[in-house]
Design a protein around this motif. Structure first.
Motif, short mmCIF file in Angstrom:
data_model
loop_
_atom_site.label_atom_id
_atom_site.label_comp_id
_atom_site.label_asym_id
_atom_site.label_seq_id
_atom_site.Cartn_x
_atom_site.Cartn_y
_atom_site.Cartn_z
N ALA A 7 31.35 39.31 34.18
CA ALA A 7 31.85 38.01 34.62
C ALA A 7 33.37 37.92 34.59
O ALA A 7 33.95 36.91 35.02
N MET A 8 34.04 38.96 34.12
CA MET A 8 35.51 38.96 34.03
C MET A 8 36.07 39.62 35.28
O MET A 8 36.45 40.79 35.29
N THR A 9 36.11 38.86 36.37
CA THR A 9 36.35 39.43 37.70
C THR A 9 37.65 38.97 38.37
O THR A 9 37.81 39.12 39.57
N ALA A 10 38.59 38.47 37.59
CA ALA A 10 39.82 37.95 38.19
C ALA A 10 40.81 39.08 38.48
O ALA A 10 41.09 39.92 37.63
N ILE A 11 41.34 39.07 39.70
CA ILE A 11 42.51 39.87 40.04
C ILE A 11 43.70 38.93 39.88
O ILE A 11 43.95 38.08 40.73
#
Length: 457
Positions: free
Chosen positions: A90-94
């Protein structure tokens, strides 16, 4: 109780207790690597939430096993009984793509291909490209120091990691590394964490360097009557001083499996195909492609050509990426990942063939042949315990042969559980002692992915 502790400090939706769900998160794709039953699955969305999990595990003396997409092939993400499985999916931030500094900052759960696509929009390129790039995460790539098709020329994950945000084995949230082009302040702790498979810290964010978008590649294909002949072509390319942007080997077993699955029309009149690409621009690129073609022909290719059909060339490389999942449809696949010096590639391929005959096991071959990273795929019929035992014997024979030829037991898949004996055979007892000392220093409570890589002491 640990679960109550987690529920008190995290949003309830981050914590999963359903046994049916836990089963799917209890192991990676490493065939025949043992796994246990986790107590709970946690899917944090931030580094602070990861810190909460680790501190809770320290307090309660519970192991924590970190996983990304679960595409690993060595059992490195397999659960141990009663552990917390911490998934970074769930840690998908660019969070940043910086064209001036040519770097990107991403959370650990970002999928490799998603990062590459985002960079391409700004004329930039993130080179590491494991065959699992459409599914594997950057955090997982860092954990195993993943390579890929283009690493023969452009290097592996470690060559692109500038910095990391990490939760330590004592629950501290720290930053390692740098953003600058140069920097030698202190020990290279970033490099130490890359390839450590979650045993020394939990990576939550990665800063990677980028390259400019590269030119269109030229493709050269060659058909060979045997893997040994193809190996001689690989050696010839290296001896000529050519560094292609890809040099991949794929045998008939793999192509037929992909064709049966995807109906790509890949039937070829050869037992082995070598696929080379070069990305040198202009006339020099044409010269390099012709030089590769000449190496193939002089090494005994039954047919070789520089492709003029980009769609056909792309299909062959797509088949290379699909080979592993295609073969999985035939039965359990035990995947090797040895790497030998380029000059030893023909001999190593011959020894792989011998291992198949010695133990009566079907072995298909794919390889990042240009840098000596070979992936023999040992295939057994479902439910055939005798074939499975023979395959495991062949697996260990291949490891021993790779070491004997001056190679290593793993080029990019990691040690995990499956290669622990191989690691101990490759490294001296004194060096293994150093590994245990580092583990004890960075994970004093012994909670981070216990039993993996160097095992217990």
């Amino acid at each position: 109780m640990l679960v109550d502790h987690l529920l008190d400090r995290l949003p309830a939706e981050r914590v999963q207790l359903d046994p049916a769900v836990l089963v799917g998160y209890s192991h990676d794709e490493g065939e025949w690597a043992e796994h246990g039953t986790p107590l709970v699955l946690v899917r944090p969305r931030s580094a602070v939430e990861v810190q909460v999990v680790v501190r809770a595990c320290v307090e309660h003396g519970v192991p924590v096993v970190t996983r990304g997409a679960g595409t690993g092939l060595s059992g490195g993400a397999n659960a141990v009984d009663g552990c917390v499985v911490l998934s970074t999916e769930a840690m998908t931030a660019i969070t940043e793509i910086n064209p001036v500094e040519r770097l990107a900052v991403v959370q650990a759960g970002v999928v490799n291909d998603d990062l590459r696509a985002a960079c391409a929009e700004q004329g930039l390129w993130y080179p590491p490209d494991p065959a699992s790039a459409p599914w594997s995460t950057i955090g997982g790539n860092v954990a195993t120091n993943a390579g890929g098709l283009c690493c023969v020329k452009y290097g592996v994950t470690a060559d692109y990691v500038l910095g990391l945000q990490v939760v330590t084995g004592t629950g501290e949230l720290v930053r390692l590394g740098r953003r600058t082009a140069k920097g030698v302040a202190g020990y290279n702790l970033t490099g130490l964490l890359v390839g450590s498979e979650g045993t020394l810290g939990i990576v939550t964010e990665v800063t990677v360097k980028l390259r400019p978008r590269r030119p269109v590649e030229r493709t050269v294909a060659g058909y060979f009557a045997s893997v040994v002949d193809a190996g001689h072509a690989v050696t010839a390319v290296g001896a000529a001083g050519i560094v292609p942007s890809a040099l991949e080997l794929i045998d008939r077993h793999c192509l037929e499996a992909v064709d049966a699955w995807k109906k790509m029309g890949l039937a070829v009149e050869a037992d082995v195909v070598l696929l080379a690409r070069c990305d040198v621009p202009g006339a020099a690129g044409d010269d390099e492609a012709e030089a590769i073609l000449d190496c193939f022909e002089r090494a005994g290719a039954t047919w070789a050509v520089r492709s003029t059909d980009q769609a056909e060339a792309d299909a062959l490389f797509e088949a290379r990426r699909l080979a592993y999942p295609a073969l999985e449809r035939l039965g359990p696949v035990l995947t090797e990942d040895v790497c030998v010096p380029k000059a030893a590639v023909p001999e190593m391929l011959a020894r792989i063939e011998k291992a198949a005959k010695d133990h009566d096991v079907l072995i298909a071959n794919i390889a990042h042949a240009g840098d000596g990273n070979l992936h023999p795929l040992l295939i057994t019929p479902p439910g055939d315990d005798e074939a499975r035992a023979r395959a495991q014997q062949a697996f260990h024979q291949i490891i021993a042969d790779a070491i004997a030829l001056g190679g290593t037991v793993t080029g990019e898949h990691g040690i995990g559980l499956l290669k622990r004996d191989g690691l101990a055979a490759e490294l001296s007892p004194e060096v293994m002692d150093l590994h245990h000392a580092v583990k004890a220093a960075l994970d004093p409570h012994g909670i981070l992915n216990p039993g993996k890589v160097i095992g217990h002491r």
